[in-house]
Design a protein around this motif. Structure first.
Motif, mmCIF file in Angstrom:
data_model
loop_
_atom_site.group_PDB
_atom_site.id
_atom_site.type_symbol
_atom_site.label_atom_id
_atom_site.label_comp_id
_atom_site.label_asym_id
_atom_site.label_seq_id
_atom_site.Cartn_x
_atom_site.Cartn_y
_atom_site.Cartn_z
ATOM 1 N N THR A 101 0.838 -1.198 0.000
ATOM 2 C CA THR A 101 0.000 0.000 0.000
ATOM 3 C C THR A 101 0.880 1.257 0.000
ATOM 4 N N SER A 126 -2.742 4.394 -2.219
ATOM 5 C CA SER A 126 -3.263 5.429 -1.314
ATOM 6 C C SER A 126 -3.184 6.826 -1.896
ATOM 7 N N SER A 314 -7.203 3.535 2.887
ATOM 8 C CA SER A 314 -6.481 2.322 2.468
ATOM 9 C C SER A 314 -6.522 1.299 3.599
#
Ligand code: PHB
Length: 399
Positions: A101, A126, A314
């Motif tokens: 992420t 993100s 996220s």
């Protein structure tokens, strides 16, 4: 090169075997977060991490019993695809993360995409906002934004208010998208583009470009540059070179009036109109709760901006896929779940992932910078798009 690739695939296969064994009793999900802690936007990596850790603290109770999340953070040093790729490889092969992420910059996200595909590690973006990123791997889902989402409706709005607009963008993916989206909608609405310029991503000297804009005397100047210190530099130049005094209206996606930077920008930002999905000044209850939790944890000097919310959401998507799978991450199932992820109560308003494109669907707000209670803030004036899908994908039938 070929041998290198084979070695890399062998390493992934070996790590997948190891992972299978290690996973049986343990219930710690390792999440690899790549962001910028140095170089361009080095101030934003810590903000994203703070948002993720705040989410983890507040929502530990929402994980299945015995399941824990471990966040491994890495510094990609700014727009640096080689570094980002290396970090992602190491996170996958050596650290055995099950999810990736973060990622501020488009070139870095593009460099990580093939690793997500080859290793079958879901990659929840993100920030990085160039439209086509999500088409580069079936293992990507994006919870942030695209530049088309903000700049296209802004172009439609601007055509009703200004006749001639100049565009100035950073010369890479999101800048090209912002320029194309704004130009398409603005000219379709009857506006004329008085000139277009693209500037270097890192350390541009805005003065010569802004002087050219001033000489052209447009009604409006549309700008995209990366949020953070670059946005502050362009804003200062806009004031110092007298464009504001000459009556040129500054408009753009909300990156140029980044909440985190507004108090540093000061008066020159007043009256700037932007389209965007998040303002820390929004009075939605979910946002008030988010900002209150942020202040309690980190004080009120550092304001949570859209990158904080992208990071927060996220983590919400990550906690959702963990819960749904009772702590056992299966990559294919994770992607199916992400395609149907929804949150009616994000700090930015209702969000969901479009199952066709794995890209974010959200509202776009028209905002004006005003001074409220001693702070410069983006006041949401109007919702100019409800449940907006990425317009570039809709126009190009891209998936
Ligand atoms: C990107 O590189 O995709 C990017 C970076 C900073 C922003 C927006 C997009 O503010």
């Amino acid at each position: 090169m070929y041998i290198h690739r084979k070695l890399w695939i062998a390493a992934i296969a070996a790590s997948a075997l190891g992972l299978g064994m290690a996973q049986a009793p343990a219930e710690t999900i390792k999440v690899g977060m790549i962001s910028s802690y140095s170089g361009l936007n080095g101030e934003i990596g810590p903000v994203m991490e703070k948002a993720m850790r705040l989410y983890m603290q507040e929502h530990a109770k929402d994980l299945p019993p015995g399941v824990k999340v471990e966040l491994l953070t890495r510094d990609d040093t700014g727009p640096n695809p080689e570094k980002a790729k290396q970090l992602a490889q190491d996170l996958v092969v050596r650290d055995k993360v099950q999810l990736l992420t973060g990622v501020i910059f488009t070139p870095n996200a593009l460099a990580i995409a093939p690793i997500a595909t080859e290793a079958k590690v879901p990659f929840i973006i993100s920030n990085a906002g160039t439209s086509m990123i999500t088409t580069k791997s079936p293992y990507i889902a994006r919870v942030s934004f695209t530049l088309w989402q903000s700049s296209y409706p802004l172009g439609t709005w601007a055509a009703k208010h200004y006749k001639r607009a100049y565009t100035l963008v950073s010369d890479y993916g999101p800048g090209h998208d912002a320029e194309a989206a704004f130009t398409k909608a603005f000219t379709a609405g009857g506006g004329t583009i008085a000139g277009s310029v693209r500037v270097p991503v890192v350390n541009p000297d805005f003065a010569p470009f802004l002087q050219r804009v001033k000489d052209t005397k447009p009604d409006a100047l549309f700008v995209f540059v990366p949020a953070g210190t670059t946005a502050t530099a362009v804003m200062k130049g806009f004031g110092d070179l007298g464009l504001k005094a000459a009556g040129v209206k500054l408009i753009g996606p909300g990156d140029i009036t980044d909440d985190m930077e507004l108090d540093t920008m000061g008066d020159v930002a007043l009256g700037v109109m932007t389209a965007f999905h998040y303002s820390d000044a929004s009075d939605r209850p979910a946002n008030k709760a988010f900002v209150a939790a942020w202040r309690k944890a980190y004080g009120d000097k550092l304001r949570p901006n859209f990158t904080a919310v992208g990071a927060w959401d996220s983590m919400d998507a990550i906690y959702y896929v963990i819960r749904e799978q009772k702590g056992k991450i299966d990559p294919a199932r994770t992607m199916e779940l992400l395609k149907h992820y929804k949150n009616p109560n994000s700090p930015r308003g209702p969000i969901s992932i479009d199952p066709e494109t794995r890209d974010i669907v959200q509202n776009e707000y028209l905002r004006e910078v005003r001074k409220v209670g001693g702070h410069y803030v983006n006041v949401e004036i109007e919702t100019i798009g409800t449940a907006v899908k990425d317009p570039w994908k809709a126009l190009n039938n891209a998936k």
